[in-house]
Scaffold this motif. Sequence first.
Motif, PDB file in Angstrom:
ATOM      1  N   MET A   1       1.656 -20.537  51.531  1.00  0.00           N
ATOM      2  CA  MET A   1       0.501 -19.892  50.946  1.00  0.00           C
ATOM      3  C   MET A   1       0.884 -19.262  49.614  1.00  0.00           C
ATOM      4  N   HIS A   2      -0.010 -19.373  48.670  1.00  0.00           N
ATOM      5  CA  HIS A   2       0.212 -18.766  47.358  1.00  0.00           C
ATOM      6  C   HIS A   2      -0.811 -17.677  47.124  1.00  0.00           C
ATOM      7  N   ILE A   3      -0.404 -16.706  46.350  1.00  0.00           N
ATOM      8  CA  ILE A   3      -1.324 -15.649  45.964  1.00  0.00           C
ATOM      9  C   ILE A   3      -2.385 -16.246  45.045  1.00  0.00           C
ATOM     10  N   ASN A   4      -3.622 -15.846  45.233  1.00  0.00           N
ATOM     11  CA  ASN A   4      -4.705 -16.276  44.360  1.00  0.00           C
ATOM     12  C   ASN A   4      -4.676 -15.375  43.138  1.00  0.00           C
ATOM     13  N   PRO A   5      -4.320 -15.915  41.965  1.00  0.00           N
ATOM     14  CA  PRO A   5      -4.174 -15.062  40.791  1.00  0.00           C
ATOM     15  C   PRO A   5      -5.486 -14.638  40.159  1.00  0.00           C
ATOM     16  N   TYR A   6      -6.589 -14.954  40.781  1.00  0.00           N
ATOM     17  CA  TYR A   6      -7.876 -14.714  40.150  1.00  0.00           C
ATOM     18  C   TYR A   6      -8.589 -13.488  40.678  1.00  0.00           C
ATOM     19  N   GLY A   7      -7.933 -12.364  40.692  1.00  0.00           N
ATOM     20  CA  GLY A   7      -8.589 -11.108  40.972  1.00  0.00           C
ATOM     21  C   GLY A   7      -8.176 -10.419  42.246  1.00  0.00           C
ATOM     22  N   ARG A   8      -8.734 -10.826  43.346  1.00  0.00           N
ATOM     23  CA  ARG A   8      -8.631 -10.078  44.600  1.00  0.00           C
ATOM     24  C   ARG A   8      -7.189  -9.898  45.094  1.00  0.00           C
ATOM     25  N   ASP A   9      -6.452 -10.952  45.276  1.00  0.00           N
ATOM     26  CA  ASP A   9      -5.128 -10.865  45.891  1.00  0.00           C
ATOM     27  C   ASP A   9      -4.143  -9.997  45.111  1.00  0.00           C
ATOM     28  N   PRO A  10      -3.999 -10.180  43.801  1.00  0.00           N
ATOM     29  CA  PRO A  10      -3.064  -9.312  43.074  1.00  0.00           C
ATOM     30  C   PRO A  10      -3.498  -7.847  43.064  1.00  0.00           C
ATOM     31  N   VAL A  11      -4.802  -7.611  43.013  1.00  0.00           N
ATOM     32  CA  VAL A  11      -5.285  -6.230  43.029  1.00  0.00           C
ATOM     33  C   VAL A  11      -4.991  -5.592  44.384  1.00  0.00           C
ATOM     34  N   LEU A  12      -5.205  -6.339  45.454  1.00  0.00           N
ATOM     35  CA  LEU A  12      -4.897  -5.802  46.787  1.00  0.00           C
ATOM     36  C   LEU A  12      -3.397  -5.586  46.962  1.00  0.00           C
ATOM     37  N   LEU A  13      -2.571  -6.450  46.365  1.00  0.00           N
ATOM     38  CA  LEU A  13      -1.122  -6.229  46.391  1.00  0.00           C
ATOM     39  C   LEU A  13      -0.783  -4.929  45.666  1.00  0.00           C
ATOM     40  N   ALA A  14      -1.374  -4.704  44.505  1.00  0.00           N
ATOM     41  CA  ALA A  14      -1.111  -3.464  43.759  1.00  0.00           C
ATOM     42  C   ALA A  14      -1.525  -2.250  44.572  1.00  0.00           C
ATOM     43  N   VAL A  15      -2.695  -2.311  45.187  1.00  0.00           N
ATOM     44  CA  VAL A  15      -3.169  -1.198  46.011  1.00  0.00           C
ATOM     45  C   VAL A  15      -2.177  -0.927  47.139  1.00  0.00           C
ATOM     46  N   ASP A  16      -1.725  -1.978  47.791  1.00  0.00           N
ATOM     47  CA  ASP A  16      -0.770  -1.822  48.886  1.00  0.00           C
ATOM     48  C   ASP A  16       0.534  -1.194  48.390  1.00  0.00           C
ATOM     49  N   LEU A  17       1.038  -1.656  47.253  1.00  0.00           N
ATOM     50  CA  LEU A  17       2.304  -1.131  46.727  1.00  0.00           C
ATOM     51  C   LEU A  17       2.163   0.314  46.254  1.00  0.00           C
ATOM     52  N   VAL A  18       0.994   0.686  45.748  1.00  0.00           N
ATOM     53  CA  VAL A  18       0.762   2.071  45.325  1.00  0.00           C
ATOM     54  C   VAL A  18       0.668   2.981  46.544  1.00  0.00           C
ATOM     55  N   ASN A  19      -0.087   2.547  47.544  1.00  0.00           N
ATOM     56  CA  ASN A  19      -0.320   3.400  48.716  1.00  0.00           C
ATOM     57  C   ASN A  19       0.883   3.462  49.654  1.00  0.00           C
ATOM     58  N   ARG A  20       1.675   2.418  49.685  1.00  0.00           N
ATOM     59  CA  ARG A  20       2.868   2.377  50.543  1.00  0.00           C
ATOM     60  C   ARG A  20       4.044   1.862  49.713  1.00  0.00           C
ATOM     61  N   PRO A  21       4.591   2.691  48.837  1.00  0.00           N
ATOM     62  CA  PRO A  21       5.648   2.222  47.931  1.00  0.00           C
ATOM     63  C   PRO A  21       6.851   1.670  48.705  1.00  0.00           C
ATOM     64  N   PRO A  22       7.338   0.512  48.301  1.00  0.00           N
ATOM     65  CA  PRO A  22       8.523  -0.039  48.969  1.00  0.00           C
ATOM     66  C   PRO A  22       9.744   0.826  48.666  1.00  0.00           C
ATOM     67  N   ALA A  23      10.618   0.933  49.653  1.00  0.00           N
ATOM     68  CA  ALA A  23      11.788   1.806  49.520  1.00  0.00           C
ATOM     69  C   ALA A  23      12.997   1.106  48.906  1.00  0.00           C
ATOM     70  N   SER A  24      12.961  -0.223  48.851  1.00  0.00           N
ATOM     71  CA  SER A  24      14.111  -0.958  48.324  1.00  0.00           C
ATOM     72  C   SER A  24      13.636  -2.247  47.680  1.00  0.00           C
ATOM     73  N   ALA A  25      14.545  -2.892  46.952  1.00  0.00           N
ATOM     74  CA  ALA A  25      14.228  -4.184  46.340  1.00  0.00           C
ATOM     75  C   ALA A  25      13.931  -5.219  47.421  1.00  0.00           C
ATOM     76  N   ASP A  26      14.659  -5.166  48.530  1.00  0.00           N
ATOM     77  CA  ASP A  26      14.393  -6.101  49.635  1.00  0.00           C
ATOM     78  C   ASP A  26      13.003  -5.882  50.227  1.00  0.00           C
ATOM     79  N   ALA A  27      12.592  -4.621  50.342  1.00  0.00           N
ATOM     80  CA  ALA A  27      11.252  -4.316  50.856  1.00  0.00           C
ATOM     81  C   ALA A  27      10.185  -4.803  49.874  1.00  0.00           C
TER      82      ALA A  27
END
Length: 170
Positions: A1-27
């Motif tokens: 599966m690939h991320i859909n670069p046309y709006g929704r998926d990258p924005v939801l990824l950003a929201v997820d990373l902002v709300n639950r910041p990864p603790a490491s590069a592996d995360a």
Amino acid sequence: MHINPYGRDPVLLAVDLVNRPPASADALRARCLDAGLVVDAPVREADLTEVREYLDAWTGIVDAPEPADRARALNALLAVSAAHPRLTDHADTGWHIHYRDDDMTLAGVVRSLVSVGTALHLTGRGMHRLGRCGADGCARVFADVSRTGRRRYCSPACANRDAVRRHRSR
């Protein structure tokens, strides 16, 4: 599966990373893979630092009070994050458009995808479609991908807590 670069998926990824910041590069790598992003370069600790810095700037778009302010903030991110569009079949999964140069670090890919995805999300769905949770005491970010475009909370749990609070206050 690939991320859909046309709006929704990258924005939801950003929201997820902002709300639950990864603790490491592996995360960070794992979260990007879970979101459907093709990660074909080694992930460095510097990627984690750069993504965190980028997301701090990206939340400026979320917090901008007016559409013109959002546009200015997003244009600044696009200027340093995106390249001219090009066709690619880098993962042998079919031709698609990239708004980035080849051989970028994971941080560069995230910056490009989220910047372009945010631009397409806001211009396609409405400049008001990013926000902070409306519940007292919650500052989580959300992307409104609803059909109606009237989302005010980061989650159903916050919406329910706020409804109960309003009911009890009456």
